[in-house]
Design a protein around this motif. Structure first.
Motif, PDB file in Angstrom:
ATOM      1  N   ALA A 284      33.092  39.217  48.059  1.00  0.00           N
ATOM      2  CA  ALA A 284      31.992  38.254  48.406  1.00  0.00           C
ATOM      3  C   ALA A 284      30.805  38.266  46.995  1.00  0.00           C
ATOM      4  O   ALA A 284      31.012  38.900  46.507  1.00  0.00           O
ATOM      5  N   PHE A 285      30.314  36.917  47.096  1.00  0.00           N
ATOM      6  CA  PHE A 285      29.010  36.825  46.198  1.00  0.00           C
ATOM      7  C   PHE A 285      28.064  37.987  46.594  1.00  0.00           C
ATOM      8  O   PHE A 285      27.980  38.263  47.695  1.00  0.00           O
ATOM      9  N   GLY A 286      27.533  38.413  45.456  1.00  0.00           N
ATOM     10  CA  GLY A 286      26.678  39.608  45.750  1.00  0.00           C
ATOM     11  C   GLY A 286      26.812  40.977  45.326  1.00  0.00           C
ATOM     12  O   GLY A 286      26.297  42.103  45.215  1.00  0.00           O
ATOM     13  N   VAL A 287      28.249  41.192  45.236  1.00  0.00           N
ATOM     14  CA  VAL A 287      28.900  42.592  44.950  1.00  0.00           C
ATOM     15  C   VAL A 287      28.415  42.833  43.357  1.00  0.00           C
ATOM     16  O   VAL A 287      28.366  41.793  42.618  1.00  0.00           O
ATOM     17  N   PRO A 288      28.358  44.366  42.948  1.00  0.00           N
ATOM     18  CA  PRO A 288      28.206  44.564  41.806  1.00  0.00           C
ATOM     19  C   PRO A 288      29.033  43.787  40.533  1.00  0.00           C
ATOM     20  O   PRO A 288      30.185  43.557  40.932  1.00  0.00           O
ATOM     21  N   ARG A 289      28.731  43.386  39.413  1.00  0.00           N
ATOM     22  CA  ARG A 289      29.437  42.867  38.434  1.00  0.00           C
ATOM     23  C   ARG A 289      30.859  43.793  38.144  1.00  0.00           C
ATOM     24  O   ARG A 289      31.811  43.124  38.026  1.00  0.00           O
ATOM     25  N   VAL A 290      30.617  44.958  38.095  1.00  0.00           N
ATOM     26  CA  VAL A 290      31.737  45.922  37.673  1.00  0.00           C
ATOM     27  C   VAL A 290      32.762  45.874  38.583  1.00  0.00           C
ATOM     28  O   VAL A 290      33.889  45.803  38.275  1.00  0.00           O
ATOM     29  N   GLN A 291      32.564  45.633  40.167  1.00  0.00           N
ATOM     30  CA  GLN A 291      33.339  45.619  41.224  1.00  0.00           C
ATOM     31  C   GLN A 291      34.167  44.199  40.972  1.00  0.00           C
ATOM     32  O   GLN A 291      35.508  44.154  41.285  1.00  0.00           O
ATOM     33  N   ALA A 292      33.303  43.106  40.954  1.00  0.00           N
ATOM     34  CA  ALA A 292      34.157  42.106  40.762  1.00  0.00           C
ATOM     35  C   ALA A 292      34.796  41.706  39.414  1.00  0.00           C
ATOM     36  O   ALA A 292      36.393  41.336  39.595  1.00  0.00           O
ATOM     37  N   GLU A 293      34.489  42.206  38.417  1.00  0.00           N
ATOM     38  CA  GLU A 293      35.627  42.429  37.125  1.00  0.00           C
ATOM     39  C   GLU A 293      36.695  43.028  37.444  1.00  0.00           C
ATOM     40  O   GLU A 293      37.788  42.668  37.060  1.00  0.00           O
ATOM     41  N   ALA A 294      36.534  44.248  38.185  1.00  0.00           N
ATOM     42  CA  ALA A 294      37.766  45.290  38.319  1.00  0.00           C
ATOM     43  C   ALA A 294      38.790  44.352  39.042  1.00  0.00           C
ATOM     44  O   ALA A 294      40.036  44.730  38.980  1.00  0.00           O
ATOM     45  N   ALA A 295      38.148  44.130  40.154  1.00  0.00           N
ATOM     46  CA  ALA A 295      39.168  43.160  41.109  1.00  0.00           C
ATOM     47  C   ALA A 295      39.863  42.214  40.609  1.00  0.00           C
ATOM     48  O   ALA A 295      40.928  42.308  40.662  1.00  0.00           O
ATOM     49  N   LEU A 296      39.101  41.514  39.604  1.00  0.00           N
ATOM     50  CA  LEU A 296      40.051  40.332  39.295  1.00  0.00           C
ATOM     51  C   LEU A 296      40.901  40.557  37.978  1.00  0.00           C
ATOM     52  O   LEU A 296      42.024  40.278  37.881  1.00  0.00           O
ATOM     53  N   ALA A 297      40.471  41.572  37.311  1.00  0.00           N
ATOM     54  CA  ALA A 297      41.587  42.171  36.130  1.00  0.00           C
ATOM     55  C   ALA A 297      42.730  42.874  36.880  1.00  0.00           C
ATOM     56  O   ALA A 297      43.768  42.844  36.260  1.00  0.00           O
ATOM     57  N   ASN A 298      42.500  43.274  38.013  1.00  0.00           N
ATOM     58  CA  ASN A 298      43.813  44.239  38.713  1.00  0.00           C
ATOM     59  C   ASN A 298      44.894  42.872  38.965  1.00  0.00           C
ATOM     60  O   ASN A 298      46.133  43.261  38.833  1.00  0.00           O
ATOM     61  N   VAL A 299      44.540  41.731  38.681  1.00  0.00           N
ATOM     62  CA  VAL A 299      45.592  40.556  38.810  1.00  0.00           C
ATOM     63  C   VAL A 299      45.609  39.688  37.753  1.00  0.00           C
ATOM     64  O   VAL A 299      46.675  39.658  37.270  1.00  0.00           O
ATOM     65  N   ALA A 300      44.288  39.135  37.260  1.00  0.00           N
ATOM     66  CA  ALA A 300      44.576  38.536  36.003  1.00  0.00           C
ATOM     67  C   ALA A 300      44.593  39.107  34.777  1.00  0.00           C
ATOM     68  O   ALA A 300      45.130  38.728  33.799  1.00  0.00           O
ATOM     69  N   GLY A 301      44.617  40.505  34.750  1.00  0.00           N
ATOM     70  CA  GLY A 301      44.670  41.142  33.566  1.00  0.00           C
ATOM     71  C   GLY A 301      43.256  41.560  32.623  1.00  0.00           C
ATOM     72  O   GLY A 301      42.296  41.032  33.274  1.00  0.00           O
ATOM     73  N   LYS A 302      43.001  41.889  31.333  1.00  0.00           N
ATOM     74  CA  LYS A 302      41.933  42.216  30.662  1.00  0.00           C
ATOM     75  C   LYS A 302      41.290  40.653  30.533  1.00  0.00           C
ATOM     76  O   LYS A 302      41.845  39.749  30.288  1.00  0.00           O
ATOM     77  N   GLU A 303      39.743  41.032  30.637  1.00  0.00           N
ATOM     78  CA  GLU A 303      39.016  39.759  30.423  1.00  0.00           C
ATOM     79  C   GLU A 303      39.173  39.178  28.931  1.00  0.00           C
ATOM     80  O   GLU A 303      39.664  39.877  27.906  1.00  0.00           O
ATOM     81  N   ASP A 304      39.088  37.694  28.883  1.00  0.00           N
ATOM     82  CA  ASP A 304      39.165  37.085  27.527  1.00  0.00           C
ATOM     83  C   ASP A 304      38.175  37.635  26.746  1.00  0.00           C
ATOM     84  O   ASP A 304      37.841  37.559  25.626  1.00  0.00           O
ATOM     85  N   ASP A 305      36.853  37.133  27.350  1.00  0.00           N
ATOM     86  CA  ASP A 305      35.500  37.332  26.666  1.00  0.00           C
ATOM     87  C   ASP A 305      34.288  37.461  27.747  1.00  0.00           C
ATOM     88  O   ASP A 305      34.533  37.237  28.800  1.00  0.00           O
ATOM     89  N   ARG A 306      33.301  37.896  27.183  1.00  0.00           N
ATOM     90  CA  ARG A 306      31.807  37.852  28.042  1.00  0.00           C
ATOM     91  C   ARG A 306      30.946  37.075  27.164  1.00  0.00           C
ATOM     92  O   ARG A 306      30.844  36.918  26.028  1.00  0.00           O
ATOM     93  N   SER A 307      30.142  36.324  27.679  1.00  0.00           N
ATOM     94  CA  SER A 307      29.048  35.576  27.330  1.00  0.00           C
ATOM     95  C   SER A 307      27.774  35.552  28.120  1.00  0.00           C
ATOM     96  O   SER A 307      27.965  36.052  29.254  1.00  0.00           O
ATOM     97  N   ALA A 308      26.551  34.841  27.565  1.00  0.00           N
ATOM     98  CA  ALA A 308      25.434  34.730  28.212  1.00  0.00           C
ATOM     99  C   ALA A 308      24.729  33.767  28.099  1.00  0.00           C
ATOM    100  O   ALA A 308      24.759  33.118  27.002  1.00  0.00           O
TER     101      ALA A 308
END
Length: 200
Positions: free
Chosen positions: A70-94
């Protein structure tokens, strides 16, 4: 981040993308091919990721059971959850100048996760390699035709949108937005939910 295929999408998110590096003078003028989508996370074989107006929904391919990131979870949790399926992130930006305020982004192929104040606040799925790995529970995806979409969900066109042929599906907190590809708006070119870096 990769550029979107259409000029409308390039203009839409140009401010959210880091500046492209200049090519060397002797570089081959032919455009490089897009790399293949990874989808090589440890759970890629057993888990699908569904698009949801409240976040991302993870689906067990065997049992059909789902769980909502759900929206509102910590960034580290969201990134880890998607990486478990999609693999390592391609990049980060701001981008400090988004219409909704300063935002950070983490991209996994066609999927970009959006963050504010260290929290997962939105997602954006562009028409890029890997987009076909995602759809709503009703089967709406990038590349779905308008006719196909209208057969499964009500579509609300947003008149006079600065984003192009914008539409929405769903109601209340479960709304998913999208953009039909120009020039004939026959297919979905992008989908998004939550808070995004749009300038309206």
């Amino acid at each position: 981040m990769r550029k979107f295929k259409t000029l409308a999408m390039i203009g839409l998110l140009a401010a959210c993308k880091p500046a492209a590096e200049k090519a060397p003078a002797d570089a081959d003028p032919a455009a490089p091919q897009m790399p293949e989508a990874k989808a090589d996370g440890p759970n890629a074989a057993t888990t699908a990721v569904g698009l949801d107006g409240e976040g991302l929904r993870f689906i067990d391919k065997t049992s059909g059971r789902t769980s909502l990131l759900a929206f509102g979870v910590p960034r580290v949790q969201a990134e880890a959850a998607l990486a478990n399926v999609a693999g390592k992130e391609d990049d980060r930006s701001a981008n400090a100048e988004c219409g909704a305020g300063a935002m950070e982004f983490t991209r996994y192929d066609a999927m970009t996760l959006n963050f504010q104040d260290g929290k997962f606040v939105g997602w954006f799925l562009g028409n890029e390699p890997g987009a076909d790995s995602y759809s709503t529970m009703s089967g709406i995806a990038v590349g779905t035709t308008r006719t196909e979409a209208e057969e499964s969900v009500p579509i609300v066109d947003l008149e006079d949108s600065t984003l192009g042929e914008e539409f929405s599906i769903g109601t209340g907190d479960r709304v998913i937005g999208g953009i039909f590809a120009p020039p004939d708006a026959a297919k979905i070119d992008a989908l998004f939910a939550g808070t995004n870096c749009f300038f309206r």
